[in-house]
Design an enzyme around this catalytic site. Structure first.
Site, mmCIF file in Angstrom:
data_model
loop_
_atom_site.group_PDB
_atom_site.id
_atom_site.type_symbol
_atom_site.label_atom_id
_atom_site.label_comp_id
_atom_site.label_asym_id
_atom_site.label_seq_id
_atom_site.Cartn_x
_atom_site.Cartn_y
_atom_site.Cartn_z
ATOM 1 C CG ASN A 90 42.628 3.654 -75.278
ATOM 2 O OD1 ASN A 90 43.119 3.414 -74.171
ATOM 3 N ND2 ASN A 90 43.050 4.666 -76.029
ATOM 4 C CE1 TYR A 155 39.707 8.987 -66.731
ATOM 5 C CE2 TYR A 155 40.804 8.573 -64.634
ATOM 6 C CZ TYR A 155 40.707 8.359 -65.998
ATOM 7 O OH TYR A 155 41.582 7.516 -66.630
ATOM 8 C CE LYS A 159 38.681 5.721 -67.800
ATOM 9 N NZ LYS A 159 38.744 5.221 -69.185
HETATM 10 P P1 NAD Z 1 45.517 10.720 -74.220
HETATM 11 O O1 NAD Z 1 44.880 12.005 -73.839
HETATM 12 O O2 NAD Z 1 46.961 10.659 -74.524
HETATM 13 O O3 NAD Z 1 44.710 10.022 -75.416
HETATM 14 C C1 NAD Z 1 43.307 10.018 -75.407
HETATM 15 C C2 NAD Z 1 42.813 9.497 -76.717
HETATM 16 O O4 NAD Z 1 41.385 9.641 -76.725
HETATM 17 C C3 NAD Z 1 43.346 10.286 -77.903
HETATM 18 O O5 NAD Z 1 43.611 9.412 -78.967
HETATM 19 C C4 NAD Z 1 42.181 11.213 -78.252
HETATM 20 O O6 NAD Z 1 42.115 11.543 -79.632
HETATM 21 C C5 NAD Z 1 40.990 10.342 -77.877
HETATM 22 N N1 NAD Z 1 39.831 11.181 -77.637
HETATM 23 C C6 NAD Z 1 39.727 12.229 -76.767
HETATM 24 N N2 NAD Z 1 38.520 12.782 -76.890
HETATM 25 C C7 NAD Z 1 37.846 12.082 -77.847
HETATM 26 C C8 NAD Z 1 36.556 12.158 -78.414
HETATM 27 N N3 NAD Z 1 35.672 13.087 -78.021
HETATM 28 N N4 NAD Z 1 36.222 11.279 -79.374
HETATM 29 C C9 NAD Z 1 37.088 10.332 -79.771
HETATM 30 N N5 NAD Z 1 38.312 10.184 -79.276
HETATM 31 C C10 NAD Z 1 38.690 11.060 -78.324
HETATM 32 O O7 NAD Z 1 45.157 9.768 -73.015
HETATM 33 P P2 NAD Z 1 45.731 8.342 -72.564
HETATM 34 O O8 NAD Z 1 46.461 8.565 -71.299
HETATM 35 O O9 NAD Z 1 46.381 7.610 -73.664
HETATM 36 O O10 NAD Z 1 44.323 7.669 -72.178
HETATM 37 C C11 NAD Z 1 43.785 6.587 -72.888
HETATM 38 C C12 NAD Z 1 42.853 5.842 -71.962
HETATM 39 O O11 NAD Z 1 43.588 5.393 -70.828
HETATM 40 C C13 NAD Z 1 41.712 6.701 -71.412
HETATM 41 O O12 NAD Z 1 40.529 5.938 -71.374
HETATM 42 C C14 NAD Z 1 42.172 7.023 -70.009
HETATM 43 O O13 NAD Z 1 41.089 7.265 -69.151
HETATM 44 C C15 NAD Z 1 42.912 5.749 -69.654
HETATM 45 N N6 NAD Z 1 43.866 5.858 -68.549
HETATM 46 C C16 NAD Z 1 44.947 6.666 -68.650
HETATM 47 C C17 NAD Z 1 45.836 6.734 -67.582
HETATM 48 C C18 NAD Z 1 47.044 7.599 -67.609
HETATM 49 O O14 NAD Z 1 47.668 7.769 -66.543
HETATM 50 N N7 NAD Z 1 47.457 8.126 -68.755
HETATM 51 C C19 NAD Z 1 45.604 5.962 -66.410
HETATM 52 C C20 NAD Z 1 44.484 5.148 -66.376
HETATM 53 C C21 NAD Z 1 43.624 5.101 -67.437
#
Ligand code: NAD
Length: 247
Positions: A90, A155, A159
């Site tokens: 994730n 990005y 994906k």
């Molecule tokens: P967030 O920024 O709240 O959390 C990201 C997580 O990734 C955190 O726990 C962080 O510690 C971890 N992380 C970041 N860099 C890291 C590294 N170098 N090594 C290990 N861990 C690392 O983001 P989120 O919105 O919860 O995103 C989680 C996933 O969901 C991601 O893959 C993101 O692409 C995907 N996503 C998010 C959204 C959105 O709108 N929030 C939409 C589609 C997909």
């Protein structure tokens, strides 16, 4: 639905990953919080242990760019529990610069976490899953993996690659009873979205037929379903959870 299953969730110190950790704990799993730093992992463990005092929760913080570091961490988990049933890839980052302003180093950084780490973690966990007779690998994709986006090309590109890994590994690992699926969230209420200008979020919401952005729990529910035996005949799927957003 996933009682006593051992689940490693990368990027589970906050946002969608933390919501998945909570959802899995609510449903009886043993959760391994996987983050980038000891401090953020410890903080998440504190919160989760308070909320789920009778659950088994562990923390690891491997360098997700380094296969050996991941391998070592996963080995400690396998030795502790004797199995790893579920891996959720994730952790992810995004950047929105236009191509003209895009720093090539940022493109590499995004691919490294969003793609290479998914490969590394899947490669590290698969032998354990094969050995124990099966398992589930789930990836966090994004709706932009289907539609692209008008700026920040790294990005969506990362994906699209996650979808490719999901479909290819699903085919390759099916014979070992390892299912591989992805969830493609739309705009979801986490720090990643809090970093966007409010005007941009407002414009995004206007394009979502269900009329709101997603909550982390909306996404976690899809992960729970795909992790459970209710999805035992589903593999290679990219499940959109996006309020029908199409841009
Ligand atoms: P967030 O920024 O709240 O959390 C990201 C997580 O990734 C955190 O726990 C962080 O510690 C971890 N992380 C970041 N860099 C890291 C590294 N170098 N090594 C290990 N861990 C690392 O983001 P989120 O919105 O919860 O995103 C989680 C996933 O969901 C991601 O893959 C993101 O692409 C995907 N996503 C998010 C959204 C959105 O709108 N929030 C939409 C589609 C997909």
């Amino acid at each position: 639905m996933i009682k006593n299953k051992v689940a490693i969730i990368t990027g589970s110190t906050r946002g969608i990953g933390l919501a998945i950790a909570k959802k899995f704990l609510e449903n009886g799993a043993k959760v391994v919080v996987c983050g980038s730093k000891k401090e953020s992992v410890d903080k998440a463990l504190l919160t989760l242990n308070e909320e789920f005092p009778n659950s088994e929760i562990s923390g690891i913080y491997p360098n997700l760019s380094d296969f050996n570091s991941i391998s070592e961490s996963f080995k400690t988990i396998y030795e502790k529990y004797g199995k790893i049933d579920i891996l959720v890839n994730n952790a992810g980052i995004s950047a929105r610069a236009s191509l003209y302003d895009y720093d090539p180093a940022d493109f590499v950084k995004i691919m490294d976490l969003n793609v290479n780490a998914v490969f590394n973690c899947s490669k590290a966990v698969a032998p354990y899953m094969k050995e124990q007779g099966g398992g589930v690998i789930l990836n966090t994709s994004s709706m932009v993996s289907i539609y692209g986006q008008p700026s920040g090309c790294g990005y969506p590109t990362s994906k699209f690659a996650v979808n490719g890994l999901t479909k290819s590994l699903a085919r390759e690992l099916a014979k070992d009873n390892i299912r591989v699926n992805a969830v493609a969230p739309g705009v979801t209420n986490t720090d990643m979205v809090a970093a966007l200008p409010p005007e941009m979020v407002k414009n995004l919401v206007a394009t979502i037929p269900l009329g709101r952005i997603g909550e982390p729990e909306d996404i976690a529910n899809a992960f729970l379903f795909l992790a459970s035996d209710m999805a035992s005949y589903i593999s290679g799927v990219i499940l959109s959870v996006d309020g029908l957003a199409r841009a």
